[in-house]
Design an enzyme around this catalytic site. Structure first.
Site, short mmCIF file in Angstrom:
data_model
loop_
_atom_site.label_atom_id
_atom_site.label_comp_id
_atom_site.label_asym_id
_atom_site.label_seq_id
_atom_site.Cartn_x
_atom_site.Cartn_y
_atom_site.Cartn_z
N ASN A 16 0.66 -1.50 0.05
CA ASN A 16 -0.27 0.26 -0.02
C ASN A 16 0.79 1.12 0.38
OD1 ASN A 16 -2.88 -0.34 0.09
ND2 ASN A 16 -2.42 -2.15 1.13
N ILE A 91 -2.76 -0.48 17.25
CA ILE A 91 -4.23 0.63 17.21
C ILE A 91 -3.09 1.46 17.88
CG2 ILE A 91 -6.05 0.19 18.82
CD1 ILE A 91 -6.45 -2.29 18.15
N LEU A 92 -3.62 2.83 17.62
CA LEU A 92 -3.00 4.11 18.09
C LEU A 92 -3.84 4.42 19.58
CD1 LEU A 92 -2.16 5.82 15.12
CD2 LEU A 92 -0.60 4.94 15.93
N ASN A 106 -6.43 5.56 7.79
CA ASN A 106 -6.27 4.03 7.59
C ASN A 106 -7.15 2.80 6.29
OD1 ASN A 106 -5.67 1.50 8.90
ND2 ASN A 106 -7.45 1.07 9.36
N HIS A 108 -8.65 -0.39 5.85
CA HIS A 108 -8.96 -1.92 6.05
C HIS A 108 -9.67 -2.90 5.45
CE1 HIS A 108 -9.37 -4.96 9.27
NE2 HIS A 108 -10.84 -5.07 8.47
N GLU A 146 -10.83 7.10 18.06
CA GLU A 146 -11.09 6.14 19.06
C GLU A 146 -11.55 5.19 18.57
OE1 GLU A 146 -12.29 9.15 19.38
OE2 GLU A 146 -14.39 8.45 19.56
N ASP A 149 -10.95 0.78 14.17
CA ASP A 149 -11.98 1.23 12.31
C ASP A 149 -12.90 1.75 12.99
OD1 ASP A 149 -9.38 -0.34 11.65
OD2 ASP A 149 -10.46 -2.46 11.97
N GLU A 179 -7.91 -1.49 -2.80
CA GLU A 179 -7.19 -0.86 -1.68
C GLU A 179 -5.51 0.19 -2.14
OE1 GLU A 179 -4.93 -3.27 1.86
OE2 GLU A 179 -6.36 -4.85 1.46
C1 GAR Z 1 -3.67 -4.89 3.72
O1 GAR Z 1 -3.91 -5.57 3.22
C2 GAR Z 1 -3.97 -4.34 4.61
O2 GAR Z 1 -5.04 -3.51 4.51
C3 GAR Z 1 -3.83 -4.85 5.94
O3 GAR Z 1 -3.01 -4.99 5.90
C4 GAR Z 1 -2.14 -5.45 4.61
C5 GAR Z 1 -0.87 -4.85 5.19
O4 GAR Z 1 -0.03 -5.16 3.32
N1 GAR Z 1 -3.98 -4.14 6.85
C6 GAR Z 1 -4.85 -4.58 7.97
O5 GAR Z 1 -5.15 -5.10 8.71
C7 GAR Z 1 -4.92 -3.00 8.90
N2 GAR Z 1 -6.76 -3.89 9.83
P1 GAR Z 1 1.00 -4.36 2.77
O6 GAR Z 1 2.63 -3.57 4.27
O7 GAR Z 1 1.61 -4.44 1.55
O8 GAR Z 1 0.29 -2.84 2.34
#
Ligand code: GAR
Length: 202
Positions: A16, A91-92, A106, A108, A146, A149, A179
């Protein structure tokens, strides 16, 4: 032209982050500039991607005490206007979000409010969607508040689940079809808002 300065927080391979860097290289990130990448542990793939793109990269270890204070310091040092969690798996805290006081986005890998919140990250999200038997999943870009997601949804895109999908094949298709497209679009839109606010103030 005035640009919003962006920090990207990462925990893994960084595809990403790469989508954002590529959008920037193509001139699609007109209102923002990625000035800093913060990796939450050493040795992850995202670091090499930041370095290859010539973007400053810092490591702050998430599992160590003082992580949030260290990130806050970096954000202040680089005068960051917006933080983007791009595959950031922590999680911040509410205190962190309040202290930063600027937008945090973010991505997700599901259609929120399905398969999200504490414990839903990475492949686990896709495995949960397959276990439940939903026929459509997708990705969501939202503002961070807070509630894990739980912040305002900015963009969503649906992706079909196919017979025979595994968590891995589904993860890849959600990344490719949703994404990597949504995140640069959402970041540009949020950066454009920041620039507009700055211009109104000047
Ligand atoms: C991605 O699919 C992202 O959406 C997910 O982790 C992967 C990271 O891939 N994030 C979450 O699950 C956050 N809750 P990447 O490092 O190749 O971008």
């Amino acid at each position: 032209m005035l640009k919003a300065s962006i920090a990207v927080l990462v925990s893994g391979g960084g595809t990403n982050l790469q989508a954002l860097l590529d959008a920037q290289a193509r001139g699609e990130l007109k209102s923002g500039e990625i000035r800093l990448v913060i990796a939450d542990r050493p040795g992850i793939g995202a670091i090499a991607r930041a370095q290859a793109a010539g973007v400053a990269c810092a490591v702050a270890v998430r599992r160590e005490a003082g992580f949030e204070a260290q990130v806050q310091e970096l954000l202040a040092q680089y005068r960051i206007d917006m933080a983007v969690l791009a595959g950031f798996l922590g999680i911040l805290s509410p205190a962190f979000i309040r202290t930063f006081g600027k937008p945090i986005l973010n991505i997700h890998p599901s259609l929120i409010p399905s398969f999200c919140g504490k414990g839903f990250y990475g492949l686990r999200v896709h495995q949960a969607a397959l276990d439940y038997g939903v026929k459509v999943t997708g990705a969501t870009v939202h503002l961070v508040n807070e509630v894990p997601d739980g912040g305002k949804i900015l963009l969503q895109r649906a992706v079909d689940i196919r017979p025979g999908d595994t968590a891995e094949t589904l993860q890849r298709r959600v990344m490719e079809e949703a994404e990597w497209k949504l995140l640069p679009q959402a970041v540009e839109a949020a950066a454009a808002e920041i620039v507009e606010e700055k211009e109104n103030l000047s």
